[in-house]
Design a protein around this motif. Structure first.
Motif, PDB file in Angstrom:
ATOM      1  N   ARG A 158      50.143  44.734  36.000  1.00  0.00           N
ATOM      2  CA  ARG A 158      49.194  43.633  36.136  1.00  0.00           C
ATOM      3  C   ARG A 158      47.757  44.126  36.125  1.00  0.00           C
ATOM      4  O   ARG A 158      47.426  45.170  36.704  1.00  0.00           O
ATOM      5  CB  ARG A 158      49.448  42.887  37.437  1.00  0.00           C
ATOM      6  CG  ARG A 158      50.910  42.526  37.702  1.00  0.00           C
ATOM      7  CD  ARG A 158      51.484  41.584  36.666  1.00  0.00           C
ATOM      8  NE  ARG A 158      50.845  40.293  36.675  1.00  0.00           N
ATOM      9  CZ  ARG A 158      51.209  39.286  35.891  1.00  0.00           C
ATOM     10  NH1 ARG A 158      52.188  39.441  35.016  1.00  0.00           N
ATOM     11  NH2 ARG A 158      50.586  38.126  35.958  1.00  0.00           N
ATOM     12  N   SER A 159      46.874  43.356  35.509  1.00  0.00           N
ATOM     13  CA  SER A 159      45.452  43.677  35.470  1.00  0.00           C
ATOM     14  C   SER A 159      44.896  43.790  36.883  1.00  0.00           C
ATOM     15  O   SER A 159      45.205  42.974  37.752  1.00  0.00           O
ATOM     16  CB  SER A 159      44.684  42.585  34.703  1.00  0.00           C
ATOM     17  OG  SER A 159      45.067  42.554  33.357  1.00  0.00           O
ATOM     18  N   GLY A 160      44.083  44.831  37.099  1.00  0.00           N
ATOM     19  CA  GLY A 160      43.454  45.041  38.389  1.00  0.00           C
ATOM     20  C   GLY A 160      44.285  45.845  39.367  1.00  0.00           C
ATOM     21  O   GLY A 160      43.750  46.343  40.364  1.00  0.00           O
ATOM     22  N   GLN A 161      45.578  46.004  39.107  1.00  0.00           N
ATOM     23  CA  GLN A 161      46.448  46.746  40.010  1.00  0.00           C
ATOM     24  C   GLN A 161      46.358  48.246  39.730  1.00  0.00           C
ATOM     25  O   GLN A 161      46.130  48.669  38.606  1.00  0.00           O
ATOM     26  CB  GLN A 161      47.901  46.291  39.855  1.00  0.00           C
ATOM     27  CG  GLN A 161      48.149  44.845  40.262  1.00  0.00           C
ATOM     28  CD  GLN A 161      47.956  44.632  41.747  1.00  0.00           C
ATOM     29  OE1 GLN A 161      48.478  45.381  42.561  1.00  0.00           O
ATOM     30  NE2 GLN A 161      47.186  43.613  42.098  1.00  0.00           N
TER      31      GLN A 161
ATOM     32  N   ARG B  64      44.089  52.257  37.357  1.00  0.00           N
ATOM     33  CA  ARG B  64      43.962  50.812  37.476  1.00  0.00           C
ATOM     34  C   ARG B  64      44.043  50.178  36.089  1.00  0.00           C
ATOM     35  O   ARG B  64      43.407  50.649  35.143  1.00  0.00           O
ATOM     36  CB  ARG B  64      42.636  50.421  38.127  1.00  0.00           C
ATOM     37  CG  ARG B  64      42.434  48.900  38.245  1.00  0.00           C
ATOM     38  CD  ARG B  64      41.083  48.541  38.839  1.00  0.00           C
ATOM     39  NE  ARG B  64      41.007  48.894  40.251  1.00  0.00           N
ATOM     40  CZ  ARG B  64      40.255  49.865  40.749  1.00  0.00           C
ATOM     41  NH1 ARG B  64      39.496  50.610  39.919  1.00  0.00           N
ATOM     42  NH2 ARG B  64      40.234  50.135  42.038  1.00  0.00           N
TER      43      ARG B  64
ATOM     44  N   THR C 137      42.993  47.904  33.356  1.00  0.00           N
ATOM     45  CA  THR C 137      41.666  47.367  33.079  1.00  0.00           C
ATOM     46  C   THR C 137      41.694  45.845  32.991  1.00  0.00           C
ATOM     47  O   THR C 137      42.552  45.258  32.341  1.00  0.00           O
ATOM     48  CB  THR C 137      41.115  47.934  31.756  1.00  0.00           C
ATOM     49  OG1 THR C 137      41.141  49.355  31.817  1.00  0.00           O
ATOM     50  CG2 THR C 137      39.698  47.453  31.503  1.00  0.00           C
ATOM     51  N   GLU C 138      40.736  45.223  33.667  1.00  0.00           N
ATOM     52  CA  GLU C 138      40.571  43.778  33.571  1.00  0.00           C
ATOM     53  C   GLU C 138      39.546  43.476  32.479  1.00  0.00           C
ATOM     54  O   GLU C 138      38.490  44.098  32.408  1.00  0.00           O
ATOM     55  CB  GLU C 138      40.117  43.202  34.912  1.00  0.00           C
ATOM     56  CG  GLU C 138      41.149  43.355  36.015  1.00  0.00           C
ATOM     57  CD  GLU C 138      40.736  42.667  37.294  1.00  0.00           C
ATOM     58  OE1 GLU C 138      41.057  41.467  37.453  1.00  0.00           O
ATOM     59  OE2 GLU C 138      40.096  43.321  38.118  1.00  0.00           O
ATOM     60  N   VAL C 139      39.862  42.515  31.644  1.00  0.00           N
ATOM     61  CA  VAL C 139      38.966  42.128  30.550  1.00  0.00           C
ATOM     62  C   VAL C 139      38.524  40.687  30.778  1.00  0.00           C
ATOM     63  O   VAL C 139      39.360  39.789  30.928  1.00  0.00           O
ATOM     64  CB  VAL C 139      39.668  42.268  29.183  1.00  0.00           C
ATOM     65  CG1 VAL C 139      38.760  41.778  28.073  1.00  0.00           C
ATOM     66  CG2 VAL C 139      40.063  43.710  28.939  1.00  0.00           C
ATOM     67  N   SER C 140      37.224  40.482  30.810  1.00  0.00           N
ATOM     68  CA  SER C 140      36.684  39.152  31.075  1.00  0.00           C
ATOM     69  C   SER C 140      36.641  38.314  29.799  1.00  0.00           C
ATOM     70  O   SER C 140      36.781  38.836  28.682  1.00  0.00           O
ATOM     71  CB  SER C 140      35.270  39.276  31.651  1.00  0.00           C
ATOM     72  OG  SER C 140      34.378  39.770  30.652  1.00  0.00           O
TER      73      SER C 140
ATOM     74  N   SER D 134      41.397  44.738  23.124  1.00  0.00           N
ATOM     75  CA  SER D 134      41.614  43.299  23.301  1.00  0.00           C
ATOM     76  C   SER D 134      43.002  42.815  22.913  1.00  0.00           C
ATOM     77  O   SER D 134      43.364  41.670  23.197  1.00  0.00           O
ATOM     78  CB  SER D 134      40.590  42.526  22.456  1.00  0.00           C
ATOM     79  OG  SER D 134      40.756  42.807  21.077  1.00  0.00           O
TER      80      SER D 134
ATOM     81  N   TYR E 266      45.933  40.978  25.534  1.00  0.00           N
ATOM     82  CA  TYR E 266      45.695  39.886  26.459  1.00  0.00           C
ATOM     83  C   TYR E 266      46.127  38.540  25.891  1.00  0.00           C
ATOM     84  O   TYR E 266      45.689  38.120  24.839  1.00  0.00           O
ATOM     85  CB  TYR E 266      44.212  39.885  26.866  1.00  0.00           C
ATOM     86  CG  TYR E 266      43.857  41.194  27.500  1.00  0.00           C
ATOM     87  CD1 TYR E 266      44.195  41.446  28.814  1.00  0.00           C
ATOM     88  CD2 TYR E 266      43.276  42.209  26.751  1.00  0.00           C
ATOM     89  CE1 TYR E 266      43.929  42.676  29.387  1.00  0.00           C
ATOM     90  CE2 TYR E 266      43.006  43.434  27.321  1.00  0.00           C
ATOM     91  CZ  TYR E 266      43.333  43.671  28.635  1.00  0.00           C
ATOM     92  OH  TYR E 266      43.077  44.890  29.182  1.00  0.00           O
TER      93      TYR E 266
ATOM     94  N   ARG F 107      45.549  32.295  28.684  1.00  0.00           N
ATOM     95  CA  ARG F 107      45.078  32.834  29.955  1.00  0.00           C
ATOM     96  C   ARG F 107      44.860  31.736  30.982  1.00  0.00           C
ATOM     97  O   ARG F 107      45.010  31.951  32.177  1.00  0.00           O
ATOM     98  CB  ARG F 107      43.776  33.618  29.742  1.00  0.00           C
ATOM     99  CG  ARG F 107      43.975  34.974  29.106  1.00  0.00           C
ATOM    100  CD  ARG F 107      42.691  35.487  28.499  1.00  0.00           C
ATOM    101  NE  ARG F 107      41.703  35.816  29.507  1.00  0.00           N
ATOM    102  CZ  ARG F 107      41.474  37.048  29.941  1.00  0.00           C
ATOM    103  NH1 ARG F 107      42.188  38.046  29.464  1.00  0.00           N
ATOM    104  NH2 ARG F 107      40.541  37.297  30.826  1.00  0.00           N
TER     105      ARG F 107
END
Length: 236
Positions: A33-36, A76, A78-81, A165, A168, A220
């Motif tokens: 999971r993103s952010g984990q 971690r 990576t989280e992508v905005s 990218s 996602y 998303r």
């Protein structure tokens, strides 16, 4: 002893590649999971192997921008905005749309037709819900198409943007039945290029990139039922 050493190195590199491939699959499936933050020893226990090839594979993913090292803890995801995805899509459009037009005007039809099996494979993989196969075929199609322009640095740049990218929202698109329609746009694009219609090919590529971006956002925003966790197995 030299031959034995070379064989051991080759086996280690092969295992590292297998682990990296499995980690990408786990990212797509939502198992990572993103952010984990995940530790190499913890993931290695899932794989049933030592931590070293897992750590090396995670470093490969870090170079692709998919994970980032966390000191004394692991990596971690990576989280992508949304802003990041918008910027990646804008850059791809600035590069790929005019390049498609140029390739349409200059590439022989035989070179374009050689990409048809790959475009058809993208559709097949989408229908089979084979997300890793889909991504690989999609990557080969787009980068091979751009390669016909004869600019290696351009291909490298787009390849890097895709790595940052590509994962996602893909699972969400597949589960909502929207991935096949996106896949079929590759055949439409190829038909226009073979016909020599550069303006329509550019419009199709622009629409395709915009379509993919809007589908990402839709996937998303809407919750997806999680799939059962599968074992991250790799052969020793």
């Amino acid at each position: 002893m030299g031959e034995l050493k070379r064989n051991l190195i080759t086996a280690q590199e092969r295992l590292r590649d297998q682990v990296a491939h499995a980690l990408r699959a786990a990212l797509i499936a939502g198992e990572l999971r993103s952010g984990q933050v995940y530790s190499a020893p913890g993931l290695a226990a899932d794989f049933g192997i030592s931590a070293t090839p897992v750590r090396e594979a995670m470093l490969d993913l870090a170079r692709e921008g998919l994970v980032e090292p966390v000191r004394n803890k692991g990596f971690r995801i990576t989280e992508v905005s949304e802003r990041d995805l918008d910027q990646y899509t804008e850059l791809r459009a600035l590069i790929e749309v005019p390049t498609v037009g140029r390739v349409t005007r200059t590439a022989p039809s035989e070179a374009l037709e050689r990409l048809r099996p790959v475009a058809e494979e993208i559709v097949t993989r989408a229908r089979e819900h084979d997300l890793i196969g889909y991504l690989e075929a999609d990557r080969r199609f787009h980068l091979s198409l751009l390669g016909l322009a004869g600019n290696d640095r351009l291909v490298e740049t787009v390849g890097d943007l895709r790595k940052r990218s590509r994962l996602y929202g893909l699972t969400g698109l597949d589960e909502r039945g929207m991935l096949v329609a996106s896949a079929e746009e590759h055949l439409e694009l190829l038909d226009l290029m073979v016909a020599g219609d550069a303006a329509s090919a550019e419009a199709c590529m622009s629409r395709h990139l915009g379509h993919v971006r809007s589908l990402w956002a839709q996937a998303r925003d809407e919750p997806v039922e999680p799939r059962p966790k599968r074992t991250l197995g790799v052969r020793r």
